[in-house]
Motif scaffolding. Structure first.
Motif, PDB file in Angstrom:
ATOM      1  N   MET A 117     -11.996 -14.640 -58.721  1.00  0.00           N
ATOM      2  CA  MET A 117     -11.450 -15.469 -57.356  1.00  0.00           C
ATOM      3  C   MET A 117     -12.684 -16.003 -56.264  1.00  0.00           C
ATOM      4  O   MET A 117     -12.486 -17.075 -55.849  1.00  0.00           O
ATOM      5  N   LYS A 118     -13.910 -15.827 -56.695  1.00  0.00           N
ATOM      6  CA  LYS A 118     -15.104 -16.274 -56.251  1.00  0.00           C
ATOM      7  C   LYS A 118     -15.429 -17.598 -56.669  1.00  0.00           C
ATOM      8  O   LYS A 118     -16.170 -18.528 -56.347  1.00  0.00           O
ATOM      9  N   THR A 161      -8.766   2.949 -53.448  1.00  0.00           N
ATOM     10  CA  THR A 161     -10.048   2.763 -54.069  1.00  0.00           C
ATOM     11  C   THR A 161     -10.892   1.540 -53.428  1.00  0.00           C
ATOM     12  O   THR A 161     -10.139   0.685 -52.778  1.00  0.00           O
ATOM     13  N   LYS A 162     -12.350   1.643 -53.526  1.00  0.00           N
ATOM     14  CA  LYS A 162     -12.942   0.566 -53.056  1.00  0.00           C
ATOM     15  C   LYS A 162     -12.755  -0.612 -53.626  1.00  0.00           C
ATOM     16  O   LYS A 162     -12.789  -1.965 -53.254  1.00  0.00           O
ATOM     17  N   THR A 163     -12.602  -0.637 -54.959  1.00  0.00           N
ATOM     18  CA  THR A 163     -12.297  -1.679 -55.938  1.00  0.00           C
ATOM     19  C   THR A 163     -11.133  -2.386 -55.466  1.00  0.00           C
ATOM     20  O   THR A 163     -11.001  -3.703 -55.148  1.00  0.00           O
ATOM     21  N   TYR A 164      -9.889  -1.726 -55.167  1.00  0.00           N
ATOM     22  CA  TYR A 164      -8.836  -2.216 -54.510  1.00  0.00           C
ATOM     23  C   TYR A 164      -8.926  -2.769 -53.123  1.00  0.00           C
ATOM     24  O   TYR A 164      -8.303  -3.883 -52.847  1.00  0.00           O
ATOM     25  N   ALA A 165      -9.639  -2.180 -52.435  1.00  0.00           N
ATOM     26  CA  ALA A 165      -9.985  -2.899 -51.020  1.00  0.00           C
ATOM     27  C   ALA A 165     -10.642  -3.906 -50.975  1.00  0.00           C
ATOM     28  O   ALA A 165     -10.538  -5.055 -50.603  1.00  0.00           O
ATOM     29  N   ARG A 166     -11.540  -4.242 -51.950  1.00  0.00           N
ATOM     30  CA  ARG A 166     -12.476  -5.215 -52.091  1.00  0.00           C
ATOM     31  C   ARG A 166     -11.418  -6.533 -52.782  1.00  0.00           C
ATOM     32  O   ARG A 166     -11.682  -7.930 -52.481  1.00  0.00           O
ATOM     33  N   ILE A 190       0.063 -14.545 -52.097  1.00  0.00           N
ATOM     34  CA  ILE A 190       0.440 -13.511 -53.196  1.00  0.00           C
ATOM     35  C   ILE A 190       1.789 -13.023 -53.066  1.00  0.00           C
ATOM     36  O   ILE A 190       2.423 -12.768 -51.933  1.00  0.00           O
ATOM     37  N   GLU A 191       2.451 -12.870 -54.274  1.00  0.00           N
ATOM     38  CA  GLU A 191       3.862 -12.341 -54.315  1.00  0.00           C
ATOM     39  C   GLU A 191       3.926 -10.952 -54.997  1.00  0.00           C
ATOM     40  O   GLU A 191       3.149 -10.644 -56.129  1.00  0.00           O
ATOM     41  N   ILE A 227      -8.301  -6.628 -52.423  1.00  0.00           N
ATOM     42  CA  ILE A 227      -7.414  -7.400 -51.372  1.00  0.00           C
ATOM     43  C   ILE A 227      -8.202  -8.164 -50.309  1.00  0.00           C
ATOM     44  O   ILE A 227      -7.570  -9.239 -49.789  1.00  0.00           O
ATOM     45  N   SER A 228      -9.286  -7.722 -50.099  1.00  0.00           N
ATOM     46  CA  SER A 228     -10.293  -8.500 -49.061  1.00  0.00           C
ATOM     47  C   SER A 228     -10.723  -9.867 -49.558  1.00  0.00           C
ATOM     48  O   SER A 228     -10.588 -10.842 -48.879  1.00  0.00           O
ATOM     49  N   GLN A 229     -10.671  -9.753 -50.896  1.00  0.00           N
ATOM     50  CA  GLN A 229     -11.190 -11.352 -51.499  1.00  0.00           C
ATOM     51  C   GLN A 229     -10.009 -11.972 -51.325  1.00  0.00           C
ATOM     52  O   GLN A 229     -10.053 -13.554 -51.208  1.00  0.00           O
TER      53      GLN A 229
END
Length: 245
Positions: A56-57, A73-78, A90-91, A80-82
């Motif tokens: 995404m970056k 998890t931190k990975t999931y939070a990151r 997002i669908e 969604i944040s991205q």
């Protein structure tokens, strides 16, 4: 997995663990892909969405289809944040719906989120059809979901991506007989700590006479099709290491 459609649309399905992000973006760069028309996150486990952060970056992502399963998890939070930072639409995947991406391609969602099921059980399963060719991509679903899919859908496919890296949780013989694949692709690392793939899965694949392509032996695998037949190319020759030994 990268799918390039007949009308030159690009679909990326999952991105591996965080450390794979750079490899995925390098691969997209090699293919001269600057835009992803669709990115699919099959479920929120770290080994599936971790690498998508780097993607995404680095690449213009037009839209995302997500299972809708929330993971603490931190990975999931990151992840969604991205998505929010990049303002990517997002669908949430809907079972038995068709993804509109290319008029020449039918992309059907066969399995997705259920509140009573785990991440793996809620994985997005896809059947992609181009003319006479069918690809069945099983993500990480278990035998329970395979049984449900047998009851609801025609699973017959020339190419199957085996569920859950060839683990003991999935790939029953009954399921494989319904798919009747010409070729099966398994994604796992050479010395993985989980014991993937288990002997039963490999035996079942041999019982249905499927050609087996594990990424651990073949490296990157490419399937090319004109809609009537297919050719499989692979990065490594698995016999070369045996000859060297």
């Amino acid at each position: 997995m990268l799918v390039q459609t007949p009308t030159d649309k690009n679909i990326l399905i999952d991105g591996g663990p965080p450390q794979a992000g750079e490899k995925v973006t390098s691969f997209l760069e090699e293919q001269d892909i600057k835009k992803l028309d669709l990115m699919i996150a099959t479920h929120p486990d770290i080994d599936h969405i971790g690498g998508l952060l780097e993607v995404m970056k680095s690449v213009d992502v037009q839209r995302i289809v997500d299972t809708g399963k929330i993971h603490s998890t931190k990975t999931y939070a990151r992840y969604i944040s991205q998505v929010m930072k990049r303002q990517i639409p997002i669908e949430i995947a809907e079972s038995n719906s068709l993804l509109q991406i290319d008029p020449l391609l039918k992309v059907r969602i066969l399995n997705t989120y259920s509140s009573s099921e785990s991440n793996n059980e809620s994985s997005i399963v896809l059947k992609i059809t181009f003319n006479k060719m069918d690809f069945l991509l099983m993500s990480d679903v278990k035998k329970k979901q395979e049984k449900k899919l047998i009851e609801k859908h025609n699973l017959n496919s020339e190419i199957v991506k085996i569920a859950h890296h060839g683990s003991r949780t999935s790939t029953s013989l009954e399921f494989l007989r319904k798919v009747s694949p010409n070729a099966a692709i398994l994604t796992y690392g050479k010395k993985n700590e989980f014991g993937h793939p288990v002997d039963r899965v490999m035996e079942n694949l041999n019982k249905v006479s499927a050609a087996i392509y594990p990424t651990a032996a073949f490296g990157d695998i490419t399937v090319r099709t004109d809609g009537n037949g297919f050719v499989i190319y692979h990065e490594n020759n698995p016999l070369s290491s045996l000859k060297a030994g």
